[in-house]
Design a protein around this motif. Structure first.
Motif, short mmCIF file in Angstrom:
data_model
loop_
_atom_site.label_atom_id
_atom_site.label_comp_id
_atom_site.label_asym_id
_atom_site.label_seq_id
_atom_site.Cartn_x
_atom_site.Cartn_y
_atom_site.Cartn_z
N MET A 1 0.84 -1.16 0.00
CA MET A 1 0.00 0.00 0.00
C MET A 1 0.89 1.23 0.00
O MET A 1 1.99 1.22 0.55
N LEU A 2 0.40 2.30 -0.58
CA LEU A 2 1.13 3.56 -0.64
C LEU A 2 0.61 4.49 0.43
O LEU A 2 -0.60 4.71 0.55
N VAL A 3 1.52 5.04 1.25
CA VAL A 3 1.15 5.97 2.31
C VAL A 3 1.79 7.32 1.96
O VAL A 3 3.01 7.47 1.97
N ASN A 4 0.95 8.29 1.65
CA ASN A 4 1.42 9.62 1.25
C ASN A 4 1.81 10.46 2.46
O ASN A 4 1.37 10.20 3.58
N PRO A 5 2.60 11.53 2.23
CA PRO A 5 2.98 12.43 3.32
C PRO A 5 1.74 13.03 3.99
O PRO A 5 0.79 13.41 3.31
N GLY A 6 1.75 13.08 5.31
CA GLY A 6 0.64 13.62 6.08
C GLY A 6 -0.43 12.60 6.41
O GLY A 6 -1.32 12.88 7.21
N ALA A 7 -0.33 11.41 5.85
CA ALA A 7 -1.35 10.38 6.09
C ALA A 7 -0.99 9.54 7.32
O ALA A 7 0.17 9.35 7.66
N ARG A 8 -2.04 9.05 7.97
CA ARG A 8 -1.87 8.14 9.11
C ARG A 8 -1.72 6.73 8.56
O ARG A 8 -2.49 6.33 7.69
N LEU A 9 -0.74 6.00 9.08
CA LEU A 9 -0.56 4.61 8.62
C LEU A 9 -1.71 3.75 9.15
O LEU A 9 -1.97 3.76 10.36
N PRO A 10 -2.38 3.00 8.29
CA PRO A 10 -3.53 2.20 8.72
C PRO A 10 -3.19 0.80 9.21
O PRO A 10 -4.05 0.11 9.74
N ILE A 16 8.63 -1.15 2.10
CA ILE A 16 9.20 -1.83 0.93
C ILE A 16 10.01 -0.85 0.09
O ILE A 16 11.07 -1.18 -0.42
N ASP A 17 9.47 0.38 -0.02
CA ASP A 17 10.13 1.38 -0.85
C ASP A 17 9.80 2.76 -0.31
O ASP A 17 8.75 2.98 0.28
N GLY A 18 10.72 3.69 -0.52
CA GLY A 18 10.50 5.07 -0.12
C GLY A 18 11.39 5.47 1.04
O GLY A 18 12.11 4.66 1.63
N HIS A 19 11.31 6.75 1.35
CA HIS A 19 12.09 7.33 2.45
C HIS A 19 11.26 8.42 3.08
O HIS A 19 10.70 9.27 2.39
N SER A 20 11.13 8.39 4.40
CA SER A 20 10.33 9.39 5.09
C SER A 20 10.70 9.43 6.56
O SER A 20 11.51 8.63 7.04
N TYR A 21 10.09 10.37 7.25
CA TYR A 21 10.15 10.44 8.70
C TYR A 21 8.73 10.23 9.21
O TYR A 21 7.78 10.80 8.67
N VAL A 22 8.60 9.41 10.25
CA VAL A 22 7.28 9.05 10.76
C VAL A 22 7.20 9.47 12.23
O VAL A 22 8.09 9.17 13.03
N ASP A 23 6.10 10.17 12.57
CA ASP A 23 5.83 10.55 13.96
C ASP A 23 5.21 9.35 14.65
O ASP A 23 4.07 8.98 14.40
N GLN A 24 5.99 8.71 15.54
CA GLN A 24 5.55 7.50 16.25
C GLN A 24 5.15 7.77 17.69
O GLN A 24 5.03 6.84 18.49
N ALA A 25 4.95 9.04 18.05
CA ALA A 25 4.67 9.39 19.45
C ALA A 25 3.47 8.65 20.02
O ALA A 25 3.46 8.31 21.19
N THR A 26 2.45 8.38 19.20
CA THR A 26 1.26 7.69 19.70
C THR A 26 1.54 6.27 20.15
O THR A 26 0.84 5.73 21.00
N VAL A 34 10.88 9.52 13.38
CA VAL A 34 11.88 8.48 13.15
C VAL A 34 12.02 8.26 11.65
O VAL A 34 11.03 8.13 10.93
N GLU A 35 13.26 8.18 11.19
CA GLU A 35 13.52 7.96 9.78
C GLU A 35 13.11 6.54 9.39
O GLU A 35 13.40 5.59 10.09
N LYS A 36 12.44 6.43 8.24
CA LYS A 36 12.00 5.12 7.74
C LYS A 36 12.52 4.93 6.32
O LYS A 36 12.33 5.77 5.45
N THR A 37 13.20 3.82 6.12
CA THR A 37 13.74 3.43 4.83
C THR A 37 13.33 1.98 4.57
O THR A 37 12.78 1.32 5.49
N PRO A 38 13.55 1.43 3.39
CA PRO A 38 13.15 0.04 3.13
C PRO A 38 13.69 -0.92 4.20
O PRO A 38 14.84 -0.82 4.63
N ASN A 48 2.90 9.54 8.73
CA ASN A 48 3.97 9.70 7.75
C ASN A 48 4.13 11.20 7.49
O ASN A 48 3.18 11.85 7.09
N GLN A 49 5.32 11.72 7.72
CA GLN A 49 5.46 13.16 7.66
C GLN A 49 6.00 13.73 6.35
O GLN A 49 5.50 14.75 5.90
N SER A 50 7.01 13.13 5.75
CA SER A 50 7.66 13.88 4.67
C SER A 50 7.63 13.22 3.29
O SER A 50 7.41 13.90 2.30
N GLY A 51 7.84 11.95 3.17
CA GLY A 51 7.90 11.32 1.85
C GLY A 51 6.92 10.18 1.73
O GLY A 51 6.38 9.70 2.73
#
Length: 117
Positions: A1-10, A16-26, A34-38, A48-51
């Motif tokens: 599944m594709l998770v766009n910037p600003g979206a909540r991970l379901p 699998i692919d991409g690079h972003s920073y994820v707010d895991q405070a919850t 936290v940086e997320k890479t494959p 998902n915050q940035s990518g």
């Protein structure tokens, strides 16, 4: 599944692919994203915050980390500790006995002093 910037991970899953920073405070209480890479694990309920991230779903719904936290809180709210039950019972007994005593006025200190003179 594709998770766009600003979206909540379901789902809980793995990037699998991409690079972003994820707010895991919850989930983890971490104050910084936290940086997320494959290969990195991601959790439902985080943001998902940035990518854009492509994520392989591994756990859905109540099986996710967030779902288990919700279940634990609901269980705790439904049950009362034995000490709390005892305190509630004693408070009920104490307030009943106190209300019985309050129905007759207590003598004032001056009245007590006159009785002993």
């Amino acid at each position: 599944m594709l998770v766009n910037p600003g979206a909540r991970l379901p789902v809980d899953g793995t990037v699998i692919d991409g690079h972003s920073y994820v707010d895991q405070a919850t989930i983890t209480g971490e104050s910084m994203p936290v940086e997320k890479t494959p290969g990195a694990d991601v959790f439902a309920g985080t943001i998902n915050q940035s990518g854009a991230l492509e994520v392989r779903a591994e756990r859905l719904g109540s099986d996710t980390s967030f779902g288990k936290i919700i279940q634990a809180v609901e269980t705790a709210e439904r049950s009362r500790a034995p000490v709390q039950k005892l305190a509630d019972r004693l408070a009920g007994t104490w307030s009943t006995s106190r209300s019985g005593r309050r129905s007759s006025p207590s003598p004032s200190p001056a009245t007590c002093a006159r009785r002993f003179q």
